[in-house]
Write a protein that holds these residues in place. Structure first.
Motif, PDB file in Angstrom:
ATOM      1  N   MET A 169       0.842  -1.180   0.000  1.00 16.28           N
ATOM      2  CA  MET A 169       0.000   0.000   0.000  1.00 16.28           C
ATOM      3  C   MET A 169       0.886   1.241   0.000  1.00 16.28           C
ATOM      4  N   LYS A 170       0.470   2.207  -0.755  1.00 18.03           N
ATOM      5  CA  LYS A 170       1.174   3.484  -0.806  1.00 18.03           C
ATOM      6  C   LYS A 170       0.245   4.542  -0.228  1.00 18.03           C
ATOM      7  N   LEU A 171       0.731   5.269   0.768  1.00 19.86           N
ATOM      8  CA  LEU A 171      -0.052   6.348   1.345  1.00 19.86           C
ATOM      9  C   LEU A 171       0.051   7.560   0.436  1.00 19.86           C
ATOM     10  N   ASN A 172      -1.067   8.189   0.175  1.00 16.48           N
ATOM     11  CA  ASN A 172      -1.076   9.381  -0.668  1.00 16.48           C
ATOM     12  C   ASN A 172      -1.021  10.657   0.160  1.00 16.48           C
ATOM     13  N   LYS A 173      -0.952  10.494   1.486  1.00 19.03           N
ATOM     14  CA  LYS A 173      -0.810  11.636   2.388  1.00 19.03           C
ATOM     15  C   LYS A 173      -0.415  11.108   3.756  1.00 19.03           C
ATOM     16  N   ASP A 174      -0.167  12.014   4.698  1.00 23.10           N
ATOM     17  CA  ASP A 174       0.152  11.652   6.076  1.00 23.10           C
ATOM     18  C   ASP A 174      -1.151  11.210   6.745  1.00 23.10           C
ATOM     19  N   LEU A 175      -1.491   9.965   6.581  1.00 20.63           N
ATOM     20  CA  LEU A 175      -2.810   9.408   6.868  1.00 20.63           C
ATOM     21  C   LEU A 175      -3.078   9.181   8.353  1.00 20.63           C
ATOM     22  N   ARG A 176      -4.307   9.532   8.757  1.00 18.27           N
ATOM     23  CA  ARG A 176      -4.767   9.205  10.104  1.00 18.27           C
ATOM     24  C   ARG A 176      -6.141   8.551   9.995  1.00 18.27           C
ATOM     25  N   VAL A 177      -6.238   7.332  10.520  1.00 24.73           N
ATOM     26  CA  VAL A 177      -7.499   6.596  10.524  1.00 24.73           C
ATOM     27  C   VAL A 177      -7.923   6.427  11.977  1.00 24.73           C
ATOM     28  N   ALA A 178      -9.171   6.784  12.285  1.00 26.39           N
ATOM     29  CA  ALA A 178      -9.726   6.616  13.624  1.00 26.39           C
ATOM     30  C   ALA A 178     -10.728   5.465  13.573  1.00 26.39           C
ATOM     31  N   ILE A 179     -10.579   4.525  14.513  1.00 24.69           N
ATOM     32  CA  ILE A 179     -11.480   3.368  14.579  1.00 24.69           C
ATOM     33  C   ILE A 179     -12.064   3.281  15.980  1.00 24.69           C
ATOM     34  N   GLU A 239     -11.408  -9.486   6.756  1.00 28.06           N
ATOM     35  CA  GLU A 239     -12.474  -8.956   5.899  1.00 28.06           C
ATOM     36  C   GLU A 239     -12.774  -7.497   6.241  1.00 28.06           C
ATOM     37  N   ILE A 240     -12.787  -7.191   7.519  1.00 25.36           N
ATOM     38  CA  ILE A 240     -13.062  -5.819   7.963  1.00 25.36           C
ATOM     39  C   ILE A 240     -11.945  -4.884   7.496  1.00 25.36           C
ATOM     40  N   VAL A 241     -10.702  -5.310   7.648  1.00 25.68           N
ATOM     41  CA  VAL A 241      -9.563  -4.505   7.199  1.00 25.68           C
ATOM     42  C   VAL A 241      -9.654  -4.268   5.694  1.00 25.68           C
ATOM     43  N   ASN A 242     -10.021  -5.284   4.947  1.00 29.95           N
ATOM     44  CA  ASN A 242     -10.150  -5.118   3.490  1.00 29.95           C
ATOM     45  C   ASN A 242     -11.245  -4.110   3.132  1.00 29.95           C
ATOM     46  N   ILE A 243     -12.341  -4.103   3.871  1.00 32.16           N
ATOM     47  CA  ILE A 243     -13.407  -3.120   3.649  1.00 32.16           C
ATOM     48  C   ILE A 243     -12.866  -1.705   3.905  1.00 32.16           C
ATOM     49  N   ILE A 244     -12.108  -1.553   4.973  1.00 38.14           N
ATOM     50  CA  ILE A 244     -11.541  -0.243   5.307  1.00 38.14           C
ATOM     51  C   ILE A 244     -10.540   0.197   4.235  1.00 38.14           C
ATOM     52  N   ILE A 245      -9.701  -0.721   3.794  1.00 38.55           N
ATOM     53  CA  ILE A 245      -8.719  -0.382   2.754  1.00 38.55           C
ATOM     54  C   ILE A 245      -9.423   0.021   1.464  1.00 38.55           C
ATOM     55  N   GLN A 246     -10.498  -0.661   1.107  1.00 41.74           N
ATOM     56  CA  GLN A 246     -11.252  -0.283  -0.092  1.00 41.74           C
ATOM     57  C   GLN A 246     -11.796   1.139   0.032  1.00 41.74           C
ATOM     58  N   LYS A 247     -12.271   1.495   1.222  1.00 48.59           N
ATOM     59  CA  LYS A 247     -12.772   2.855   1.444  1.00 48.59           C
ATOM     60  C   LYS A 247     -11.629   3.863   1.334  1.00 48.59           C
ATOM     61  N   LEU A 248     -10.464   3.521   1.855  1.00 44.57           N
ATOM     62  CA  LEU A 248      -9.298   4.412   1.749  1.00 44.57           C
ATOM     63  C   LEU A 248      -8.907   4.617   0.281  1.00 44.57           C
ATOM     64  N   ILE A 249      -8.980   3.546  -0.501  1.00 45.58           N
ATOM     65  CA  ILE A 249      -8.679   3.638  -1.941  1.00 45.58           C
ATOM     66  C   ILE A 249      -9.720   4.514  -2.631  1.00 45.58           C
ATOM     67  N   GLU A 250     -11.001   4.279  -2.335  1.00 44.47           N
ATOM     68  CA  GLU A 250     -12.084   5.079  -2.923  1.00 44.47           C
ATOM     69  C   GLU A 250     -11.900   6.571  -2.662  1.00 44.47           C
ATOM     70  N   LYS A 251     -11.432   6.891  -1.444  1.00 44.35           N
ATOM     71  CA  LYS A 251     -11.249   8.293  -1.067  1.00 44.35           C
ATOM     72  C   LYS A 251      -9.918   8.855  -1.581  1.00 44.35           C
ATOM     73  N   GLY A 252      -9.121   8.027  -2.253  1.00 44.75           N
ATOM     74  CA  GLY A 252      -7.848   8.487  -2.789  1.00 44.75           C
ATOM     75  C   GLY A 252      -6.773   8.687  -1.725  1.00 44.75           C
ATOM     76  N   LEU A 253      -6.948   8.079  -0.574  1.00 46.34           N
ATOM     77  CA  LEU A 253      -5.996   8.249   0.508  1.00 46.34           C
ATOM     78  C   LEU A 253      -4.836   7.275   0.449  1.00 46.34           C
ATOM     79  N   VAL A 254      -5.075   6.120  -0.189  1.00 41.65           N
ATOM     80  CA  VAL A 254      -4.013   5.128  -0.413  1.00 41.65           C
ATOM     81  C   VAL A 254      -4.191   4.562  -1.817  1.00 41.65           C
ATOM     82  N   SER A 255      -3.125   3.975  -2.304  1.00 44.64           N
ATOM     83  CA  SER A 255      -3.211   3.264  -3.586  1.00 44.64           C
ATOM     84  C   SER A 255      -2.450   1.959  -3.464  1.00 44.64           C
ATOM     85  N   GLU A 256      -2.843   1.018  -4.319  1.00 47.47           N
ATOM     86  CA  GLU A 256      -2.233  -0.318  -4.249  1.00 47.47           C
ATOM     87  C   GLU A 256      -0.926  -0.365  -5.013  1.00 47.47           C
TER      88      GLU A 256
END
Length: 181
Positions: free
Chosen positions: A1-11, A164-181
């Motif tokens: 995974m490549k971060l597209n910014k200084d990412l902060r995820v709150a769970i 599965e939950i982590v994959n859902i979160i990663i997909q959302k991060l990709i959708e928002k342009g915050l990370v890329s594969e």
């Protein structure tokens, strides 16, 4: 995974929803720091036992408030996953706010599987803890932890494993342009 910014995820989520496990796995997959600052770390820093901190916190709100404030301070220092009951409310700067939800029965069952004991006693304790947490959060911060509709992503975890939950979160991060594969 490549971060597209200084990412902060709150769970966030209540006990037994998978917060700790999911936060750790996500941080590992993203290659960023996990922040899950608790009474245990505070006790070590103060040279106290965990029991001493818990006992002191019953009569002194400063322990809870320090933990809540300090974990946000830590989260602002670098890219991270902040996993805590109040993360999505406290970390205003989060790029993605995720709320994990599970039914009361599922949550109690997970605690039972993790720690053993009497299932009904665990259900009763979990319900009591939920009530006390909600009252404390409302009193301290005016936060209703049952109102999480503002989260960017709500994941029902009853029938999902942590990966599965982590994959859902990663997909959302990709959708928002915050990370890329």
């Amino acid at each position: 995974m490549k971060l597209n910014k200084d990412l902060r995820v709150a769970i966030s989520g209540k006990s037994g929803c998978g917060n700790t496990t999911v936060s750790g796995l996500l941080a590992e997959k993203l290659g960023i720091k996990l922040i899950n600052y608790t009474f245990r770390q505070l006790a070590a820093e103060k040279g106290m036992t965990l029991k001493e901190v818990i006992d002191a916190a019953r009569d002194d709100d400063s322990y809870d408030k320090y933990v809540d404030k300090h974990q946000v301070e830590l989260a602002l220092e670098e890219a991270c996953v902040l996993g805590s009951r109040l993360a999505i409310w406290m970390l205003k700067e989060a790029d993605l706010k995720v709320y994990l939800y599970a039914s009361d029965d599922t949550r109690a069952g997970r605690v039972y599987n993790r720690e053993g004991g009497d299932l009904q006693a665990i259900k009763d304790f979990t319900a009591m803890r939920d009530r006390e947490d909600t009252a404390r959060y409302k009193d301290f911060y005016g936060i209703d932890n049952n109102d999480y509709k503002f989260a960017d992503l709500i994941v029902e975890t009853d029938n999902k494993n942590p990966e599965e939950i982590v994959n859902i979160i990663i997909q959302k991060l990709i959708e928002k342009g915050l990370v890329s594969e």
